[in-house]
Design a protein around this motif. Structure first.
Motif, PDB file in Angstrom:
ATOM      1  N   ILE A 120       0.831  -1.208   0.000  1.00 31.10           N
ATOM      2  CA  ILE A 120       0.000   0.000   0.000  1.00 31.10           C
ATOM      3  C   ILE A 120       0.861   1.251   0.000  1.00 31.10           C
ATOM      4  CG2 ILE A 120      -1.625   1.377   1.365  1.00 31.10           C
ATOM      5  CD1 ILE A 120      -2.944  -1.243   2.233  1.00 31.10           C
ATOM      6  N   TYR A 121       1.895   1.280   0.824  1.00 32.40           N
ATOM      7  CA  TYR A 121       2.753   2.472   0.883  1.00 32.40           C
ATOM      8  C   TYR A 121       3.497   2.686  -0.435  1.00 32.40           C
ATOM      9  CZ  TYR A 121       1.853   3.101   5.845  1.00 32.40           C
ATOM     10  OH  TYR A 121       1.239   3.323   7.046  1.00 32.40           O
ATOM     11  N   ILE A 122       3.911   1.597  -1.064  1.00 31.60           N
ATOM     12  CA  ILE A 122       4.558   1.724  -2.377  1.00 31.60           C
ATOM     13  C   ILE A 122       3.556   2.265  -3.394  1.00 31.60           C
ATOM     14  CG2 ILE A 122       5.544   0.414  -4.307  1.00 31.60           C
ATOM     15  CD1 ILE A 122       6.775  -1.477  -2.164  1.00 31.60           C
ATOM     16  N   GLY A 123       2.344   1.697  -3.393  1.00 27.91           N
ATOM     17  CA  GLY A 123       1.318   2.147  -4.333  1.00 27.91           C
ATOM     18  C   GLY A 123       0.927   3.599  -4.109  1.00 27.91           C
ATOM     19  N   MET A 124       0.791   4.008  -2.857  1.00 28.81           N
ATOM     20  CA  MET A 124       0.428   5.397  -2.561  1.00 28.81           C
ATOM     21  C   MET A 124       1.549   6.356  -2.967  1.00 28.81           C
ATOM     22  SD  MET A 124      -1.528   5.171   1.096  1.00 28.81           S
ATOM     23  CE  MET A 124      -1.692   6.958   1.139  1.00 28.81           C
ATOM     24  N   THR A 125       2.783   5.926  -2.756  1.00 27.42           N
ATOM     25  CA  THR A 125       3.911   6.761  -3.159  1.00 27.42           C
ATOM     26  C   THR A 125       3.897   6.982  -4.664  1.00 27.42           C
ATOM     27  OG1 THR A 125       5.246   5.944  -1.308  1.00 27.42           O
ATOM     28  CG2 THR A 125       6.426   6.966  -3.145  1.00 27.42           C
ATOM     29  N   TYR A 126       3.613   5.917  -5.406  1.00 29.58           N
ATOM     30  CA  TYR A 126       3.559   6.029  -6.867  1.00 29.58           C
ATOM     31  C   TYR A 126       2.357   6.865  -7.324  1.00 29.58           C
ATOM     32  CZ  TYR A 126       3.013   4.650 -11.758  1.00 29.58           C
ATOM     33  OH  TYR A 126       2.850   4.664 -13.119  1.00 29.58           O
ATOM     34  N   ALA A 127       1.197   6.662  -6.692  1.00 24.84           N
ATOM     35  CA  ALA A 127      -0.032   7.327  -7.132  1.00 24.84           C
ATOM     36  C   ALA A 127      -0.088   8.795  -6.713  1.00 24.84           C
ATOM     37  CB  ALA A 127      -1.250   6.588  -6.586  1.00 24.84           C
ATOM     38  N   TYR A 128       0.368   9.090  -5.496  1.00 24.41           N
ATOM     39  CA  TYR A 128       0.178  10.434  -4.957  1.00 24.41           C
ATOM     40  C   TYR A 128       1.472  11.215  -4.753  1.00 24.41           C
ATOM     41  CZ  TYR A 128      -4.344   8.321  -3.861  1.00 24.41           C
ATOM     42  OH  TYR A 128      -5.550   7.677  -3.948  1.00 24.41           O
ATOM     43  N   GLY A 129       2.598  10.517  -4.703  1.00 30.32           N
ATOM     44  CA  GLY A 129       3.848  11.207  -4.434  1.00 30.32           C
ATOM     45  C   GLY A 129       3.854  11.755  -3.019  1.00 30.32           C
ATOM     46  N   ASP A 130       4.652  12.779  -2.805  1.00 30.75           N
ATOM     47  CA  ASP A 130       4.731  13.440  -1.501  1.00 30.75           C
ATOM     48  C   ASP A 130       4.403  14.916  -1.672  1.00 30.75           C
ATOM     49  OD1 ASP A 130       5.405  11.325   0.191  1.00 30.75           O
ATOM     50  OD2 ASP A 130       7.514  11.443  -0.380  1.00 30.75           O
ATOM     51  N   LEU A 131       3.518  15.423  -0.837  1.00 31.93           N
ATOM     52  CA  LEU A 131       3.150  16.834  -0.836  1.00 31.93           C
ATOM     53  C   LEU A 131       3.339  17.336   0.587  1.00 31.93           C
ATOM     54  CD1 LEU A 131       1.892  19.016  -2.780  1.00 31.93           C
ATOM     55  CD2 LEU A 131      -0.312  18.429  -1.749  1.00 31.93           C
ATOM     56  N   TYR A 132       4.268  18.262   0.786  1.00 33.07           N
ATOM     57  CA  TYR A 132       4.565  18.664   2.158  1.00 33.07           C
ATOM     58  C   TYR A 132       5.183  20.057   2.212  1.00 33.07           C
ATOM     59  CZ  TYR A 132       9.397  17.368   0.972  1.00 33.07           C
ATOM     60  OH  TYR A 132      10.624  17.291   0.384  1.00 33.07           O
ATOM     61  N   VAL A 133       5.189  20.581   3.420  1.00 31.50           N
ATOM     62  CA  VAL A 133       5.903  21.822   3.710  1.00 31.50           C
ATOM     63  C   VAL A 133       7.211  21.440   4.384  1.00 31.50           C
ATOM     64  CG1 VAL A 133       5.892  23.977   5.020  1.00 31.50           C
ATOM     65  CG2 VAL A 133       3.773  23.138   3.988  1.00 31.50           C
ATOM     66  N   SER A 134       8.315  21.975   3.877  1.00 30.16           N
ATOM     67  CA  SER A 134       9.611  21.683   4.493  1.00 30.16           C
ATOM     68  C   SER A 134       9.672  22.335   5.869  1.00 30.16           C
ATOM     69  CB  SER A 134      10.745  22.221   3.613  1.00 30.16           C
ATOM     70  OG  SER A 134      11.980  22.124   4.294  1.00 30.16           O
ATOM     71  N   ASN A 135      10.081  21.572   6.862  1.00 30.07           N
ATOM     72  CA  ASN A 135      10.144  22.119   8.217  1.00 30.07           C
ATOM     73  C   ASN A 135      11.146  23.269   8.316  1.00 30.07           C
ATOM     74  OD1 ASN A 135       9.220  21.984  10.981  1.00 30.07           O
ATOM     75  ND2 ASN A 135      11.259  21.233  11.509  1.00 30.07           N
ATOM     76  N   LYS A 136      12.187  23.232   7.506  1.00 27.76           N
ATOM     77  CA  LYS A 136      13.181  24.309   7.534  1.00 27.76           C
ATOM     78  C   LYS A 136      12.615  25.611   6.968  1.00 27.76           C
ATOM     79  CE  LYS A 136      17.293  21.370   7.345  1.00 27.76           C
ATOM     80  NZ  LYS A 136      18.519  21.009   6.597  1.00 27.76           N
ATOM     81  N   ASP A 137      11.561  25.506   6.147  1.00 30.29           N
ATOM     82  CA  ASP A 137      10.951  26.697   5.550  1.00 30.29           C
ATOM     83  C   ASP A 137       9.782  27.235   6.366  1.00 30.29           C
ATOM     84  OD1 ASP A 137      12.730  26.619   3.469  1.00 30.29           O
ATOM     85  OD2 ASP A 137      11.414  25.472   2.139  1.00 30.29           O
ATOM     86  N   MET A 138       9.582  26.720   7.571  1.00 28.44           N
ATOM     87  CA  MET A 138       8.481  27.193   8.413  1.00 28.44           C
ATOM     88  C   MET A 138       8.851  28.545   9.042  1.00 28.44           C
ATOM     89  SD  MET A 138       5.747  25.178   8.622  1.00 28.44           S
ATOM     90  CE  MET A 138       5.110  25.480  10.248  1.00 28.44           C
ATOM     91  N   LYS A 139       9.036  29.545   8.188  1.00 26.14           N
ATOM     92  CA  LYS A 139       9.508  30.853   8.669  1.00 26.14           C
ATOM     93  C   LYS A 139       8.506  31.554   9.585  1.00 26.14           C
ATOM     94  CE  LYS A 139       8.055  33.075   4.294  1.00 26.14           C
ATOM     95  NZ  LYS A 139       7.627  31.824   3.611  1.00 26.14           N
ATOM     96  N   HIS A 140       7.211  31.195   9.441  1.00 30.33           N
ATOM     97  CA  HIS A 140       6.187  31.806  10.292  1.00 30.33           C
ATOM     98  C   HIS A 140       5.961  31.011  11.582  1.00 30.33           C
ATOM     99  CE1 HIS A 140       5.290  34.500   7.022  1.00 30.33           C
ATOM    100  NE2 HIS A 140       4.952  33.502   6.230  1.00 30.33           N
ATOM    101  N   GLY A 141       6.644  29.882  11.723  1.00 26.79           N
ATOM    102  CA  GLY A 141       6.471  29.062  12.910  1.00 26.79           C
ATOM    103  C   GLY A 141       5.144  28.333  12.924  1.00 26.79           C
ATOM    104  N   VAL A 142       4.743  27.874  14.103  1.00 29.77           N
ATOM    105  CA  VAL A 142       3.539  27.058  14.236  1.00 29.77           C
ATOM    106  C   VAL A 142       2.420  27.829  14.943  1.00 29.77           C
ATOM    107  CG1 VAL A 142       4.857  24.907  14.311  1.00 29.77           C
ATOM    108  CG2 VAL A 142       4.257  26.059  16.454  1.00 29.77           C
ATOM    109  N   TRP A 143       1.212  27.347  14.718  1.00 28.03           N
ATOM    110  CA  TRP A 143       0.049  27.823  15.467  1.00 28.03           C
ATOM    111  C   TRP A 143      -0.185  26.808  16.584  1.00 28.03           C
ATOM    112  CZ3 TRP A 143      -5.631  27.716  13.251  1.00 28.03           C
ATOM    113  CH2 TRP A 143      -6.506  28.195  14.233  1.00 28.03           C
ATOM    114  N   VAL A 144       0.010  27.198  17.837  1.00 31.59           N
ATOM    115  CA  VAL A 144      -0.142  26.295  18.975  1.00 31.59           C
ATOM    116  C   VAL A 144      -1.628  26.200  19.317  1.00 31.59           C
ATOM    117  CG1 VAL A 144       0.592  25.759  21.320  1.00 31.59           C
ATOM    118  CG2 VAL A 144       2.112  27.044  19.808  1.00 31.59           C
ATOM    119  N   GLN A 145      -2.196  25.020  19.131  1.00 31.21           N
ATOM    120  CA  GLN A 145      -3.634  24.839  19.314  1.00 31.21           C
ATOM    121  C   GLN A 145      -3.992  24.078  20.584  1.00 31.21           C
ATOM    122  OE1 GLN A 145      -3.320  23.335  15.220  1.00 31.21           O
ATOM    123  NE2 GLN A 145      -5.320  24.238  14.860  1.00 31.21           N
TER     124      GLN A 145
END
Length: 449
Positions: A120-145
């Protein structure tokens, strides 16, 4: 309709996992010419919804959706059918087969669970790839909820740089690492600070007192709707983005909320972005510091890039490239689940409070249909099923494996009577675990709000 969609995903995932797990036992049993008397999806206590005998095997669907089973001739199992063990062993019976064949039959189910998850993980990687925000680029930081995270010192705008000394490429991975971690390093206003995490972080979250996400991406305050009799309907409109309050810039929802808290019971000047243009208006804040509008607390990840807040990284993989990437993802999930189990057996962590039963599994499925979400949840459940079945508890596959390994090492086979007694002990352990897990669900449903 939402409940039906949720229930359909739950039953489809559960049925798929049960059938494939039992096939993992069924196929090697047949290969080794061992008779399989029953192959059932769900339990058929007293009666079946459907059954048909083909050859020596009765295939059926039970009415109680708590699992499934294969009944293998000459094996002490959960059916506790000891009549067939009273006679002389027959060539087609499980007990007559060499220990190595019996071991393969017993390991077949968990083997299929792990293989399924990795596929499943192989199939999902092929079908959807990876979509993410790089943690190093989190220049605005986090919203603490989470109030819990605020209480230990995390603030809106902090960038979580490391957890237990480890850096993370994907921001999506940080939240789980914090749940399992002991210490975080945050970047705040250009300075690095260290925050110790409470030992019982998981316990406090699992108790329900601190429900919801720990932190997330900072989102703009986008008005989406108005409750009945809202005094701000008219001055504000759907899709308005609040840019400032009383001249103070508020690019993110958490900053808007801070200004609302400071402006309780007053009328404020507001600048909103409306149809691409900045417009001035006013808004009334009630005595509780609420704007009395509905806003978008979460946004699709692609919308963040359109608003210019984050750079979204999208990676696509060929089928060949998907194989090693998917395997690594599967391995990380297995290791992560083992870490969770370690936490659960330590009372000081309070992680046992998060143990859930069938309602907890049902609740993780969304009220909308998404194949990506469905397969992701199914893969994780497959890993959980595989790991849990390997636990050395009599009545589970892992318990049978322990006795078989003992036989192969010592050359002495445990007696059928011993196996019957062990099976009974294991049965009561499983009943206890089942009651505890589902009892947790009931407790949370009644007492936790």
């Amino acid at each position: 309709m939402e409940i039906l969609i949720k229930l359909s995903q739950f039953l489809l995932s559960l049925s798929l996992l049960i059938i494939l797990h039992e096939l993992g036992h069924f196929i090697p049993a047949k290969l080794f010419k061992t008779r399989v008397e029953k192959f059932y999806l769900f339990f058929d206590i007293k009666f079946s919804l459907f059954k048909k005998k083909i050859g020596d095997t009765v295939y059926g669907i039970g009415w109680l959706p708590l699992g499934g089973y294969v009944k293998i001739a000459g094996m002490v199992d959960e059916s506790m059918d000891t009549d067939q063990l009273a006679g002389e062993p027959q060539p087609w019976e499980f007990r007559s087969k060499p220990a190595w064949q019996r071991l393969i039959i017993m390991l077949g189910g968990v083997f299929v669970n792990f293989v399924l998850a990795f596929i499943i993980y192989i199939g999902m990687t092929y079908a959807y790839g990876d979509l993410y925000v790089s943690n190093k680029d989190m220049k605005h930081g986090v919203w603490v909820q989470s109030d819990l995270m605020k209480n230990i010192g995390l603030k809106n705008g902090d960038r979580i740089a490391k957890v237990d000394g480890k850096e993370f490429e994907h921001f999506n991975d940080v939240s789980y690492a914090v749940l399992m971690g002991h210490q975080i390093e945050v970047e705040r206003s250009g300075e690095m600070l260290t925050i110790d995490l409470p030992t019982d972080l998981l316990g406090q979250l699992s108790s329900g007192a601190q429900a919801g996400p720990l932190f997330g991406l900072r989102v703009p305050f986008i008005v989406t709707a108005f409750p009945e009799n809202s005094p701000n309907e008219g001055n504000l409109k759907a899709n308005d983005i609040i840019k400032s309050i009383n001249g103070i810039d508020t690019p993110f929802a958490d900053m808007v909320m801070e200004q609302l808290e400071l402006s309780k019971g007053s009328t404020v000047d507001v600048v909103v972005e409306r149809n691409g243009n900045d417009e001035k208006t006013v808004a009334q804040i009630n005595e509780e510091g609420k704007l009395q509008v509905v806003f978008a607390a979460m946004l699709p990840i692609s919308n963040h890039e359109k608003l210019g807040n984050y750079t979204i990284v999208q990676e696509k993989y060929s089928f060949i490239e998907s194989i090693p990437v998917g395997i690594v993802k599967g391995k990380d999930k297995v290791v992560g689940y083992l870490d969770q189990l370690k936490k659960m057996v330590k009372p000081e962590t309070g992680a046992y409070k998060g143990v859930g039963g069938f309602k907890a599994i049902y609740d993780i499925f969304p009220q909308y249909w998404s194949w990506e979400v469905f397969w992701n949840i199914t893969a994780m459940l497959s890993i959980m099923l595989g790991v849990m079945n390997l636990l050395p508890i009599p009545a589970l596959d892992g318990g049978h494996v322990v006795f078989l390994l003992y036989e192969m090492i010592s050359g002495r086979k445990p007696s059928d009577k011993f196996l019957e007694n062990a099976q009974m002990v294991g049965f009561f352990i499983l009943i206890g675990l089942l009651l505890f897990a589902n009892g947790n669900d009931i407790y949370k449903a009644i007492f936790v709000r």
